[in-house]
Design an enzyme around this catalytic site. Structure first.
Site, PDB file in Angstrom:
ATOM      1  CD  GLU A 149     -36.260  54.324 -45.453  1.00 47.83           C
ATOM      2  OE1 GLU A 149     -37.229  53.597 -45.288  1.00 47.83           O
ATOM      3  OE2 GLU A 149     -35.261  54.317 -44.691  1.00 47.83           O
ATOM      4  CG  ASP A 206     -29.282  68.537 -32.831  1.00 46.17           C
ATOM      5  OD1 ASP A 206     -29.733  69.183 -31.864  1.00 46.17           O
ATOM      6  OD2 ASP A 206     -29.210  69.017 -33.975  1.00 46.17           O
TER       7      ASP A 206
HETATM    8  P1  ADP Z   1     -32.009  70.127 -41.163  1.00 42.01           P
HETATM    9  O1  ADP Z   1     -30.742  69.335 -41.241  1.00 42.01           O
HETATM   10  O2  ADP Z   1     -32.034  71.285 -42.084  1.00 42.01           O
HETATM   11  O3  ADP Z   1     -32.388  70.535 -39.742  1.00 42.01           O
HETATM   12  P2  ADP Z   1     -33.842  67.853 -41.067  1.00 42.01           P
HETATM   13  O4  ADP Z   1     -33.023  66.641 -41.358  1.00 42.01           O
HETATM   14  O5  ADP Z   1     -34.189  68.096 -39.631  1.00 42.01           O
HETATM   15  O6  ADP Z   1     -33.172  69.149 -41.709  1.00 42.01           O
HETATM   16  O7  ADP Z   1     -35.176  67.748 -41.937  1.00 42.01           O
HETATM   17  C1  ADP Z   1     -36.136  68.783 -41.946  1.00 42.01           C
HETATM   18  C2  ADP Z   1     -37.524  68.202 -41.806  1.00 42.01           C
HETATM   19  O8  ADP Z   1     -37.780  67.319 -42.911  1.00 42.01           O
HETATM   20  C3  ADP Z   1     -37.695  67.338 -40.573  1.00 42.01           C
HETATM   21  O9  ADP Z   1     -38.148  68.103 -39.485  1.00 42.01           O
HETATM   22  C4  ADP Z   1     -38.688  66.313 -40.989  1.00 42.01           C
HETATM   23  O10 ADP Z   1     -39.999  66.800 -40.809  1.00 42.01           O
HETATM   24  C5  ADP Z   1     -38.452  66.163 -42.472  1.00 42.01           C
HETATM   25  N1  ADP Z   1     -37.615  64.990 -42.799  1.00 42.01           N
HETATM   26  C6  ADP Z   1     -36.334  64.756 -42.377  1.00 42.01           C
HETATM   27  N2  ADP Z   1     -35.881  63.594 -42.881  1.00 42.01           N
HETATM   28  C7  ADP Z   1     -36.870  63.078 -43.627  1.00 42.01           C
HETATM   29  C8  ADP Z   1     -37.011  61.878 -44.415  1.00 42.01           C
HETATM   30  N3  ADP Z   1     -36.010  61.014 -44.533  1.00 42.01           N
HETATM   31  N4  ADP Z   1     -38.177  61.681 -45.038  1.00 42.01           N
HETATM   32  C9  ADP Z   1     -39.179  62.573 -44.950  1.00 42.01           C
HETATM   33  N5  ADP Z   1     -39.131  63.708 -44.243  1.00 42.01           N
HETATM   34  C10 ADP Z   1     -37.983  63.972 -43.582  1.00 42.01           C
END
Ligand code: ADP
Length: 291
Positions: free
Chosen positions: A93, A196
């Site tokens: 989502e 984490d």
């Molecule tokens: P990675 O696994 O590469 O570290 P993340 O899951 O931390 O990636 O996501 C990278 C960035 O994207 C996050 O720091 C956040 O700002 C944004 N983000 C993560 N999940 C969502 C989401 N479900 N909806 C919108 N933005 C998201």
């Protein structure tokens, strides 16, 4: 990454149309790249990486599902995970993330999640910390779990990849044998951890509610999550005072914070090298000085 193929794959898995499926880059994190996919009635955040990383995404999905099941804190709802051509992906989502949540709300939500326990330490399946495999075999003994599957795992990795010198390996192993000295009468209970929780992995939604994402979940000492929140930045004094209202913090926390963060420093040393090995050794020496 082929956007049309991704859309078709997602539509097949979800069993519905994602039209008009506008796909745009959504930046990415430390590990993965991401796109935003806008359908008529829903927007998706799709993380992707090489096809051989599917297990990593499946594990992230299990973690998000475990956190969501507690109904304590908002997490992006996982929608699908799969392989598509030369990529593996995790569709979530999309949440319009906006800066920092109210520290009190973050503390209350996290304390409520930490109150959700299990019968043992570990998790339903292994996952990754950064891109390092993280083992979560169930154990009734927290010290044994930490020694073998956290400290020991990083030391073994550092020995294999040659990034850790002999002194770090030996002093790390000696610390592992004396962990009990850092716990006194404190007996951690298995709490659901994000795992984490650096400041890049929490934020607020449009209504200002806290959102946690990108977890490496397992059941462990709740202090391990708190410790990591202080490793790279800090949620601030208000967060801790409200957290303490919900969940008493044992006086020995300050010492164990260093122990718990040592795992992440060693992991950084394994992943990135640089000064992290020296920093890890300094922490081990500090802990040995009080043992
Ligand atoms: P990675 O696994 O590469 O570290 P993340 O899951 O931390 O990636 O996501 C990278 C960035 O994207 C996050 O720091 C956040 O700002 C944004 N983000 C993560 N999940 C969502 C989401 N479900 N909806 C919108 N933005 C998201």
């Amino acid at each position: 990454m082929n956007p049309n193929a991704l859309r078709a794959d997602l539509e097949a898995r979800l069993g519905r149309s994602l039209a008009p499926a506008r796909i745009s880059p959504a930046g990415g994190g430390d590990i993965n790249r991401a796109v935003k996919l806008e359908a008529a009635d829903q927007t998706l955040f799709v993380k992707y990486n090489r096809a051989d990383r599917l297990a990593m995404f499946e594990a992230e999905r299990r973690g998000l599902e475990a956190m969501a099941a507690t109904s304590t804190v908002r997490v992006p709802r996982p929608l699908a995970a799969g392989r598509c051509g030369d990529i593996a992906y995790l569709a979530l989502e999309f949440i319009d993330l906006r800066g920092q949540p109210d520290p009190a709300a973050l503390a209350t939500a996290l304390a409520a999640m930490h109150a959700c326990g299990a019968d043992a330490f570990g998790f339903d399946g292994d996952n990754t910390i950064g891109s390092t495999p993280q083992s979560n075999r169930w154990s009734d003994d927290w010290l044994e779990f930490w020694r073998e599957q956290r400290l020991g795992a990083q030391l073994r990795l550092g020995a294999q990849n040659g990034r850790f010198g002999r002194e770090l390996l030996d002093s790390g192993a000696r610390l592992g044998e004396k962990l009990a000295g850092l716990f006194g009468a404190y007996r951690p209970r298995p709490a659901l951890l994000h795992g984490d929780l650096w400041s890049g992995n929490w934020s607020a939604d449009g209504a200002g509610r806290p959102v946690l994402y990108d977890p490496a979940c397992y059941y462990g000492d709740h202090e391990a999550d708190l410790a990591m929140m202080e490793l790279f930045g800090s949620p601030g004094a208000r967060f801790f005072s409200v957290y303490h209202e919900h969940f008493t913090i044992d006086p020995g926390y300050d010492l164990r914070r260093d122990l718990y963060n040592l795992y992440h420093l060693l992991n950084h040393a394994n992943l990135f090298g640089g000064g992290y090995a020296a920093q890890s050794l300094a922490v081990i020496r500090r802990l040995q000085a009080v043992l």
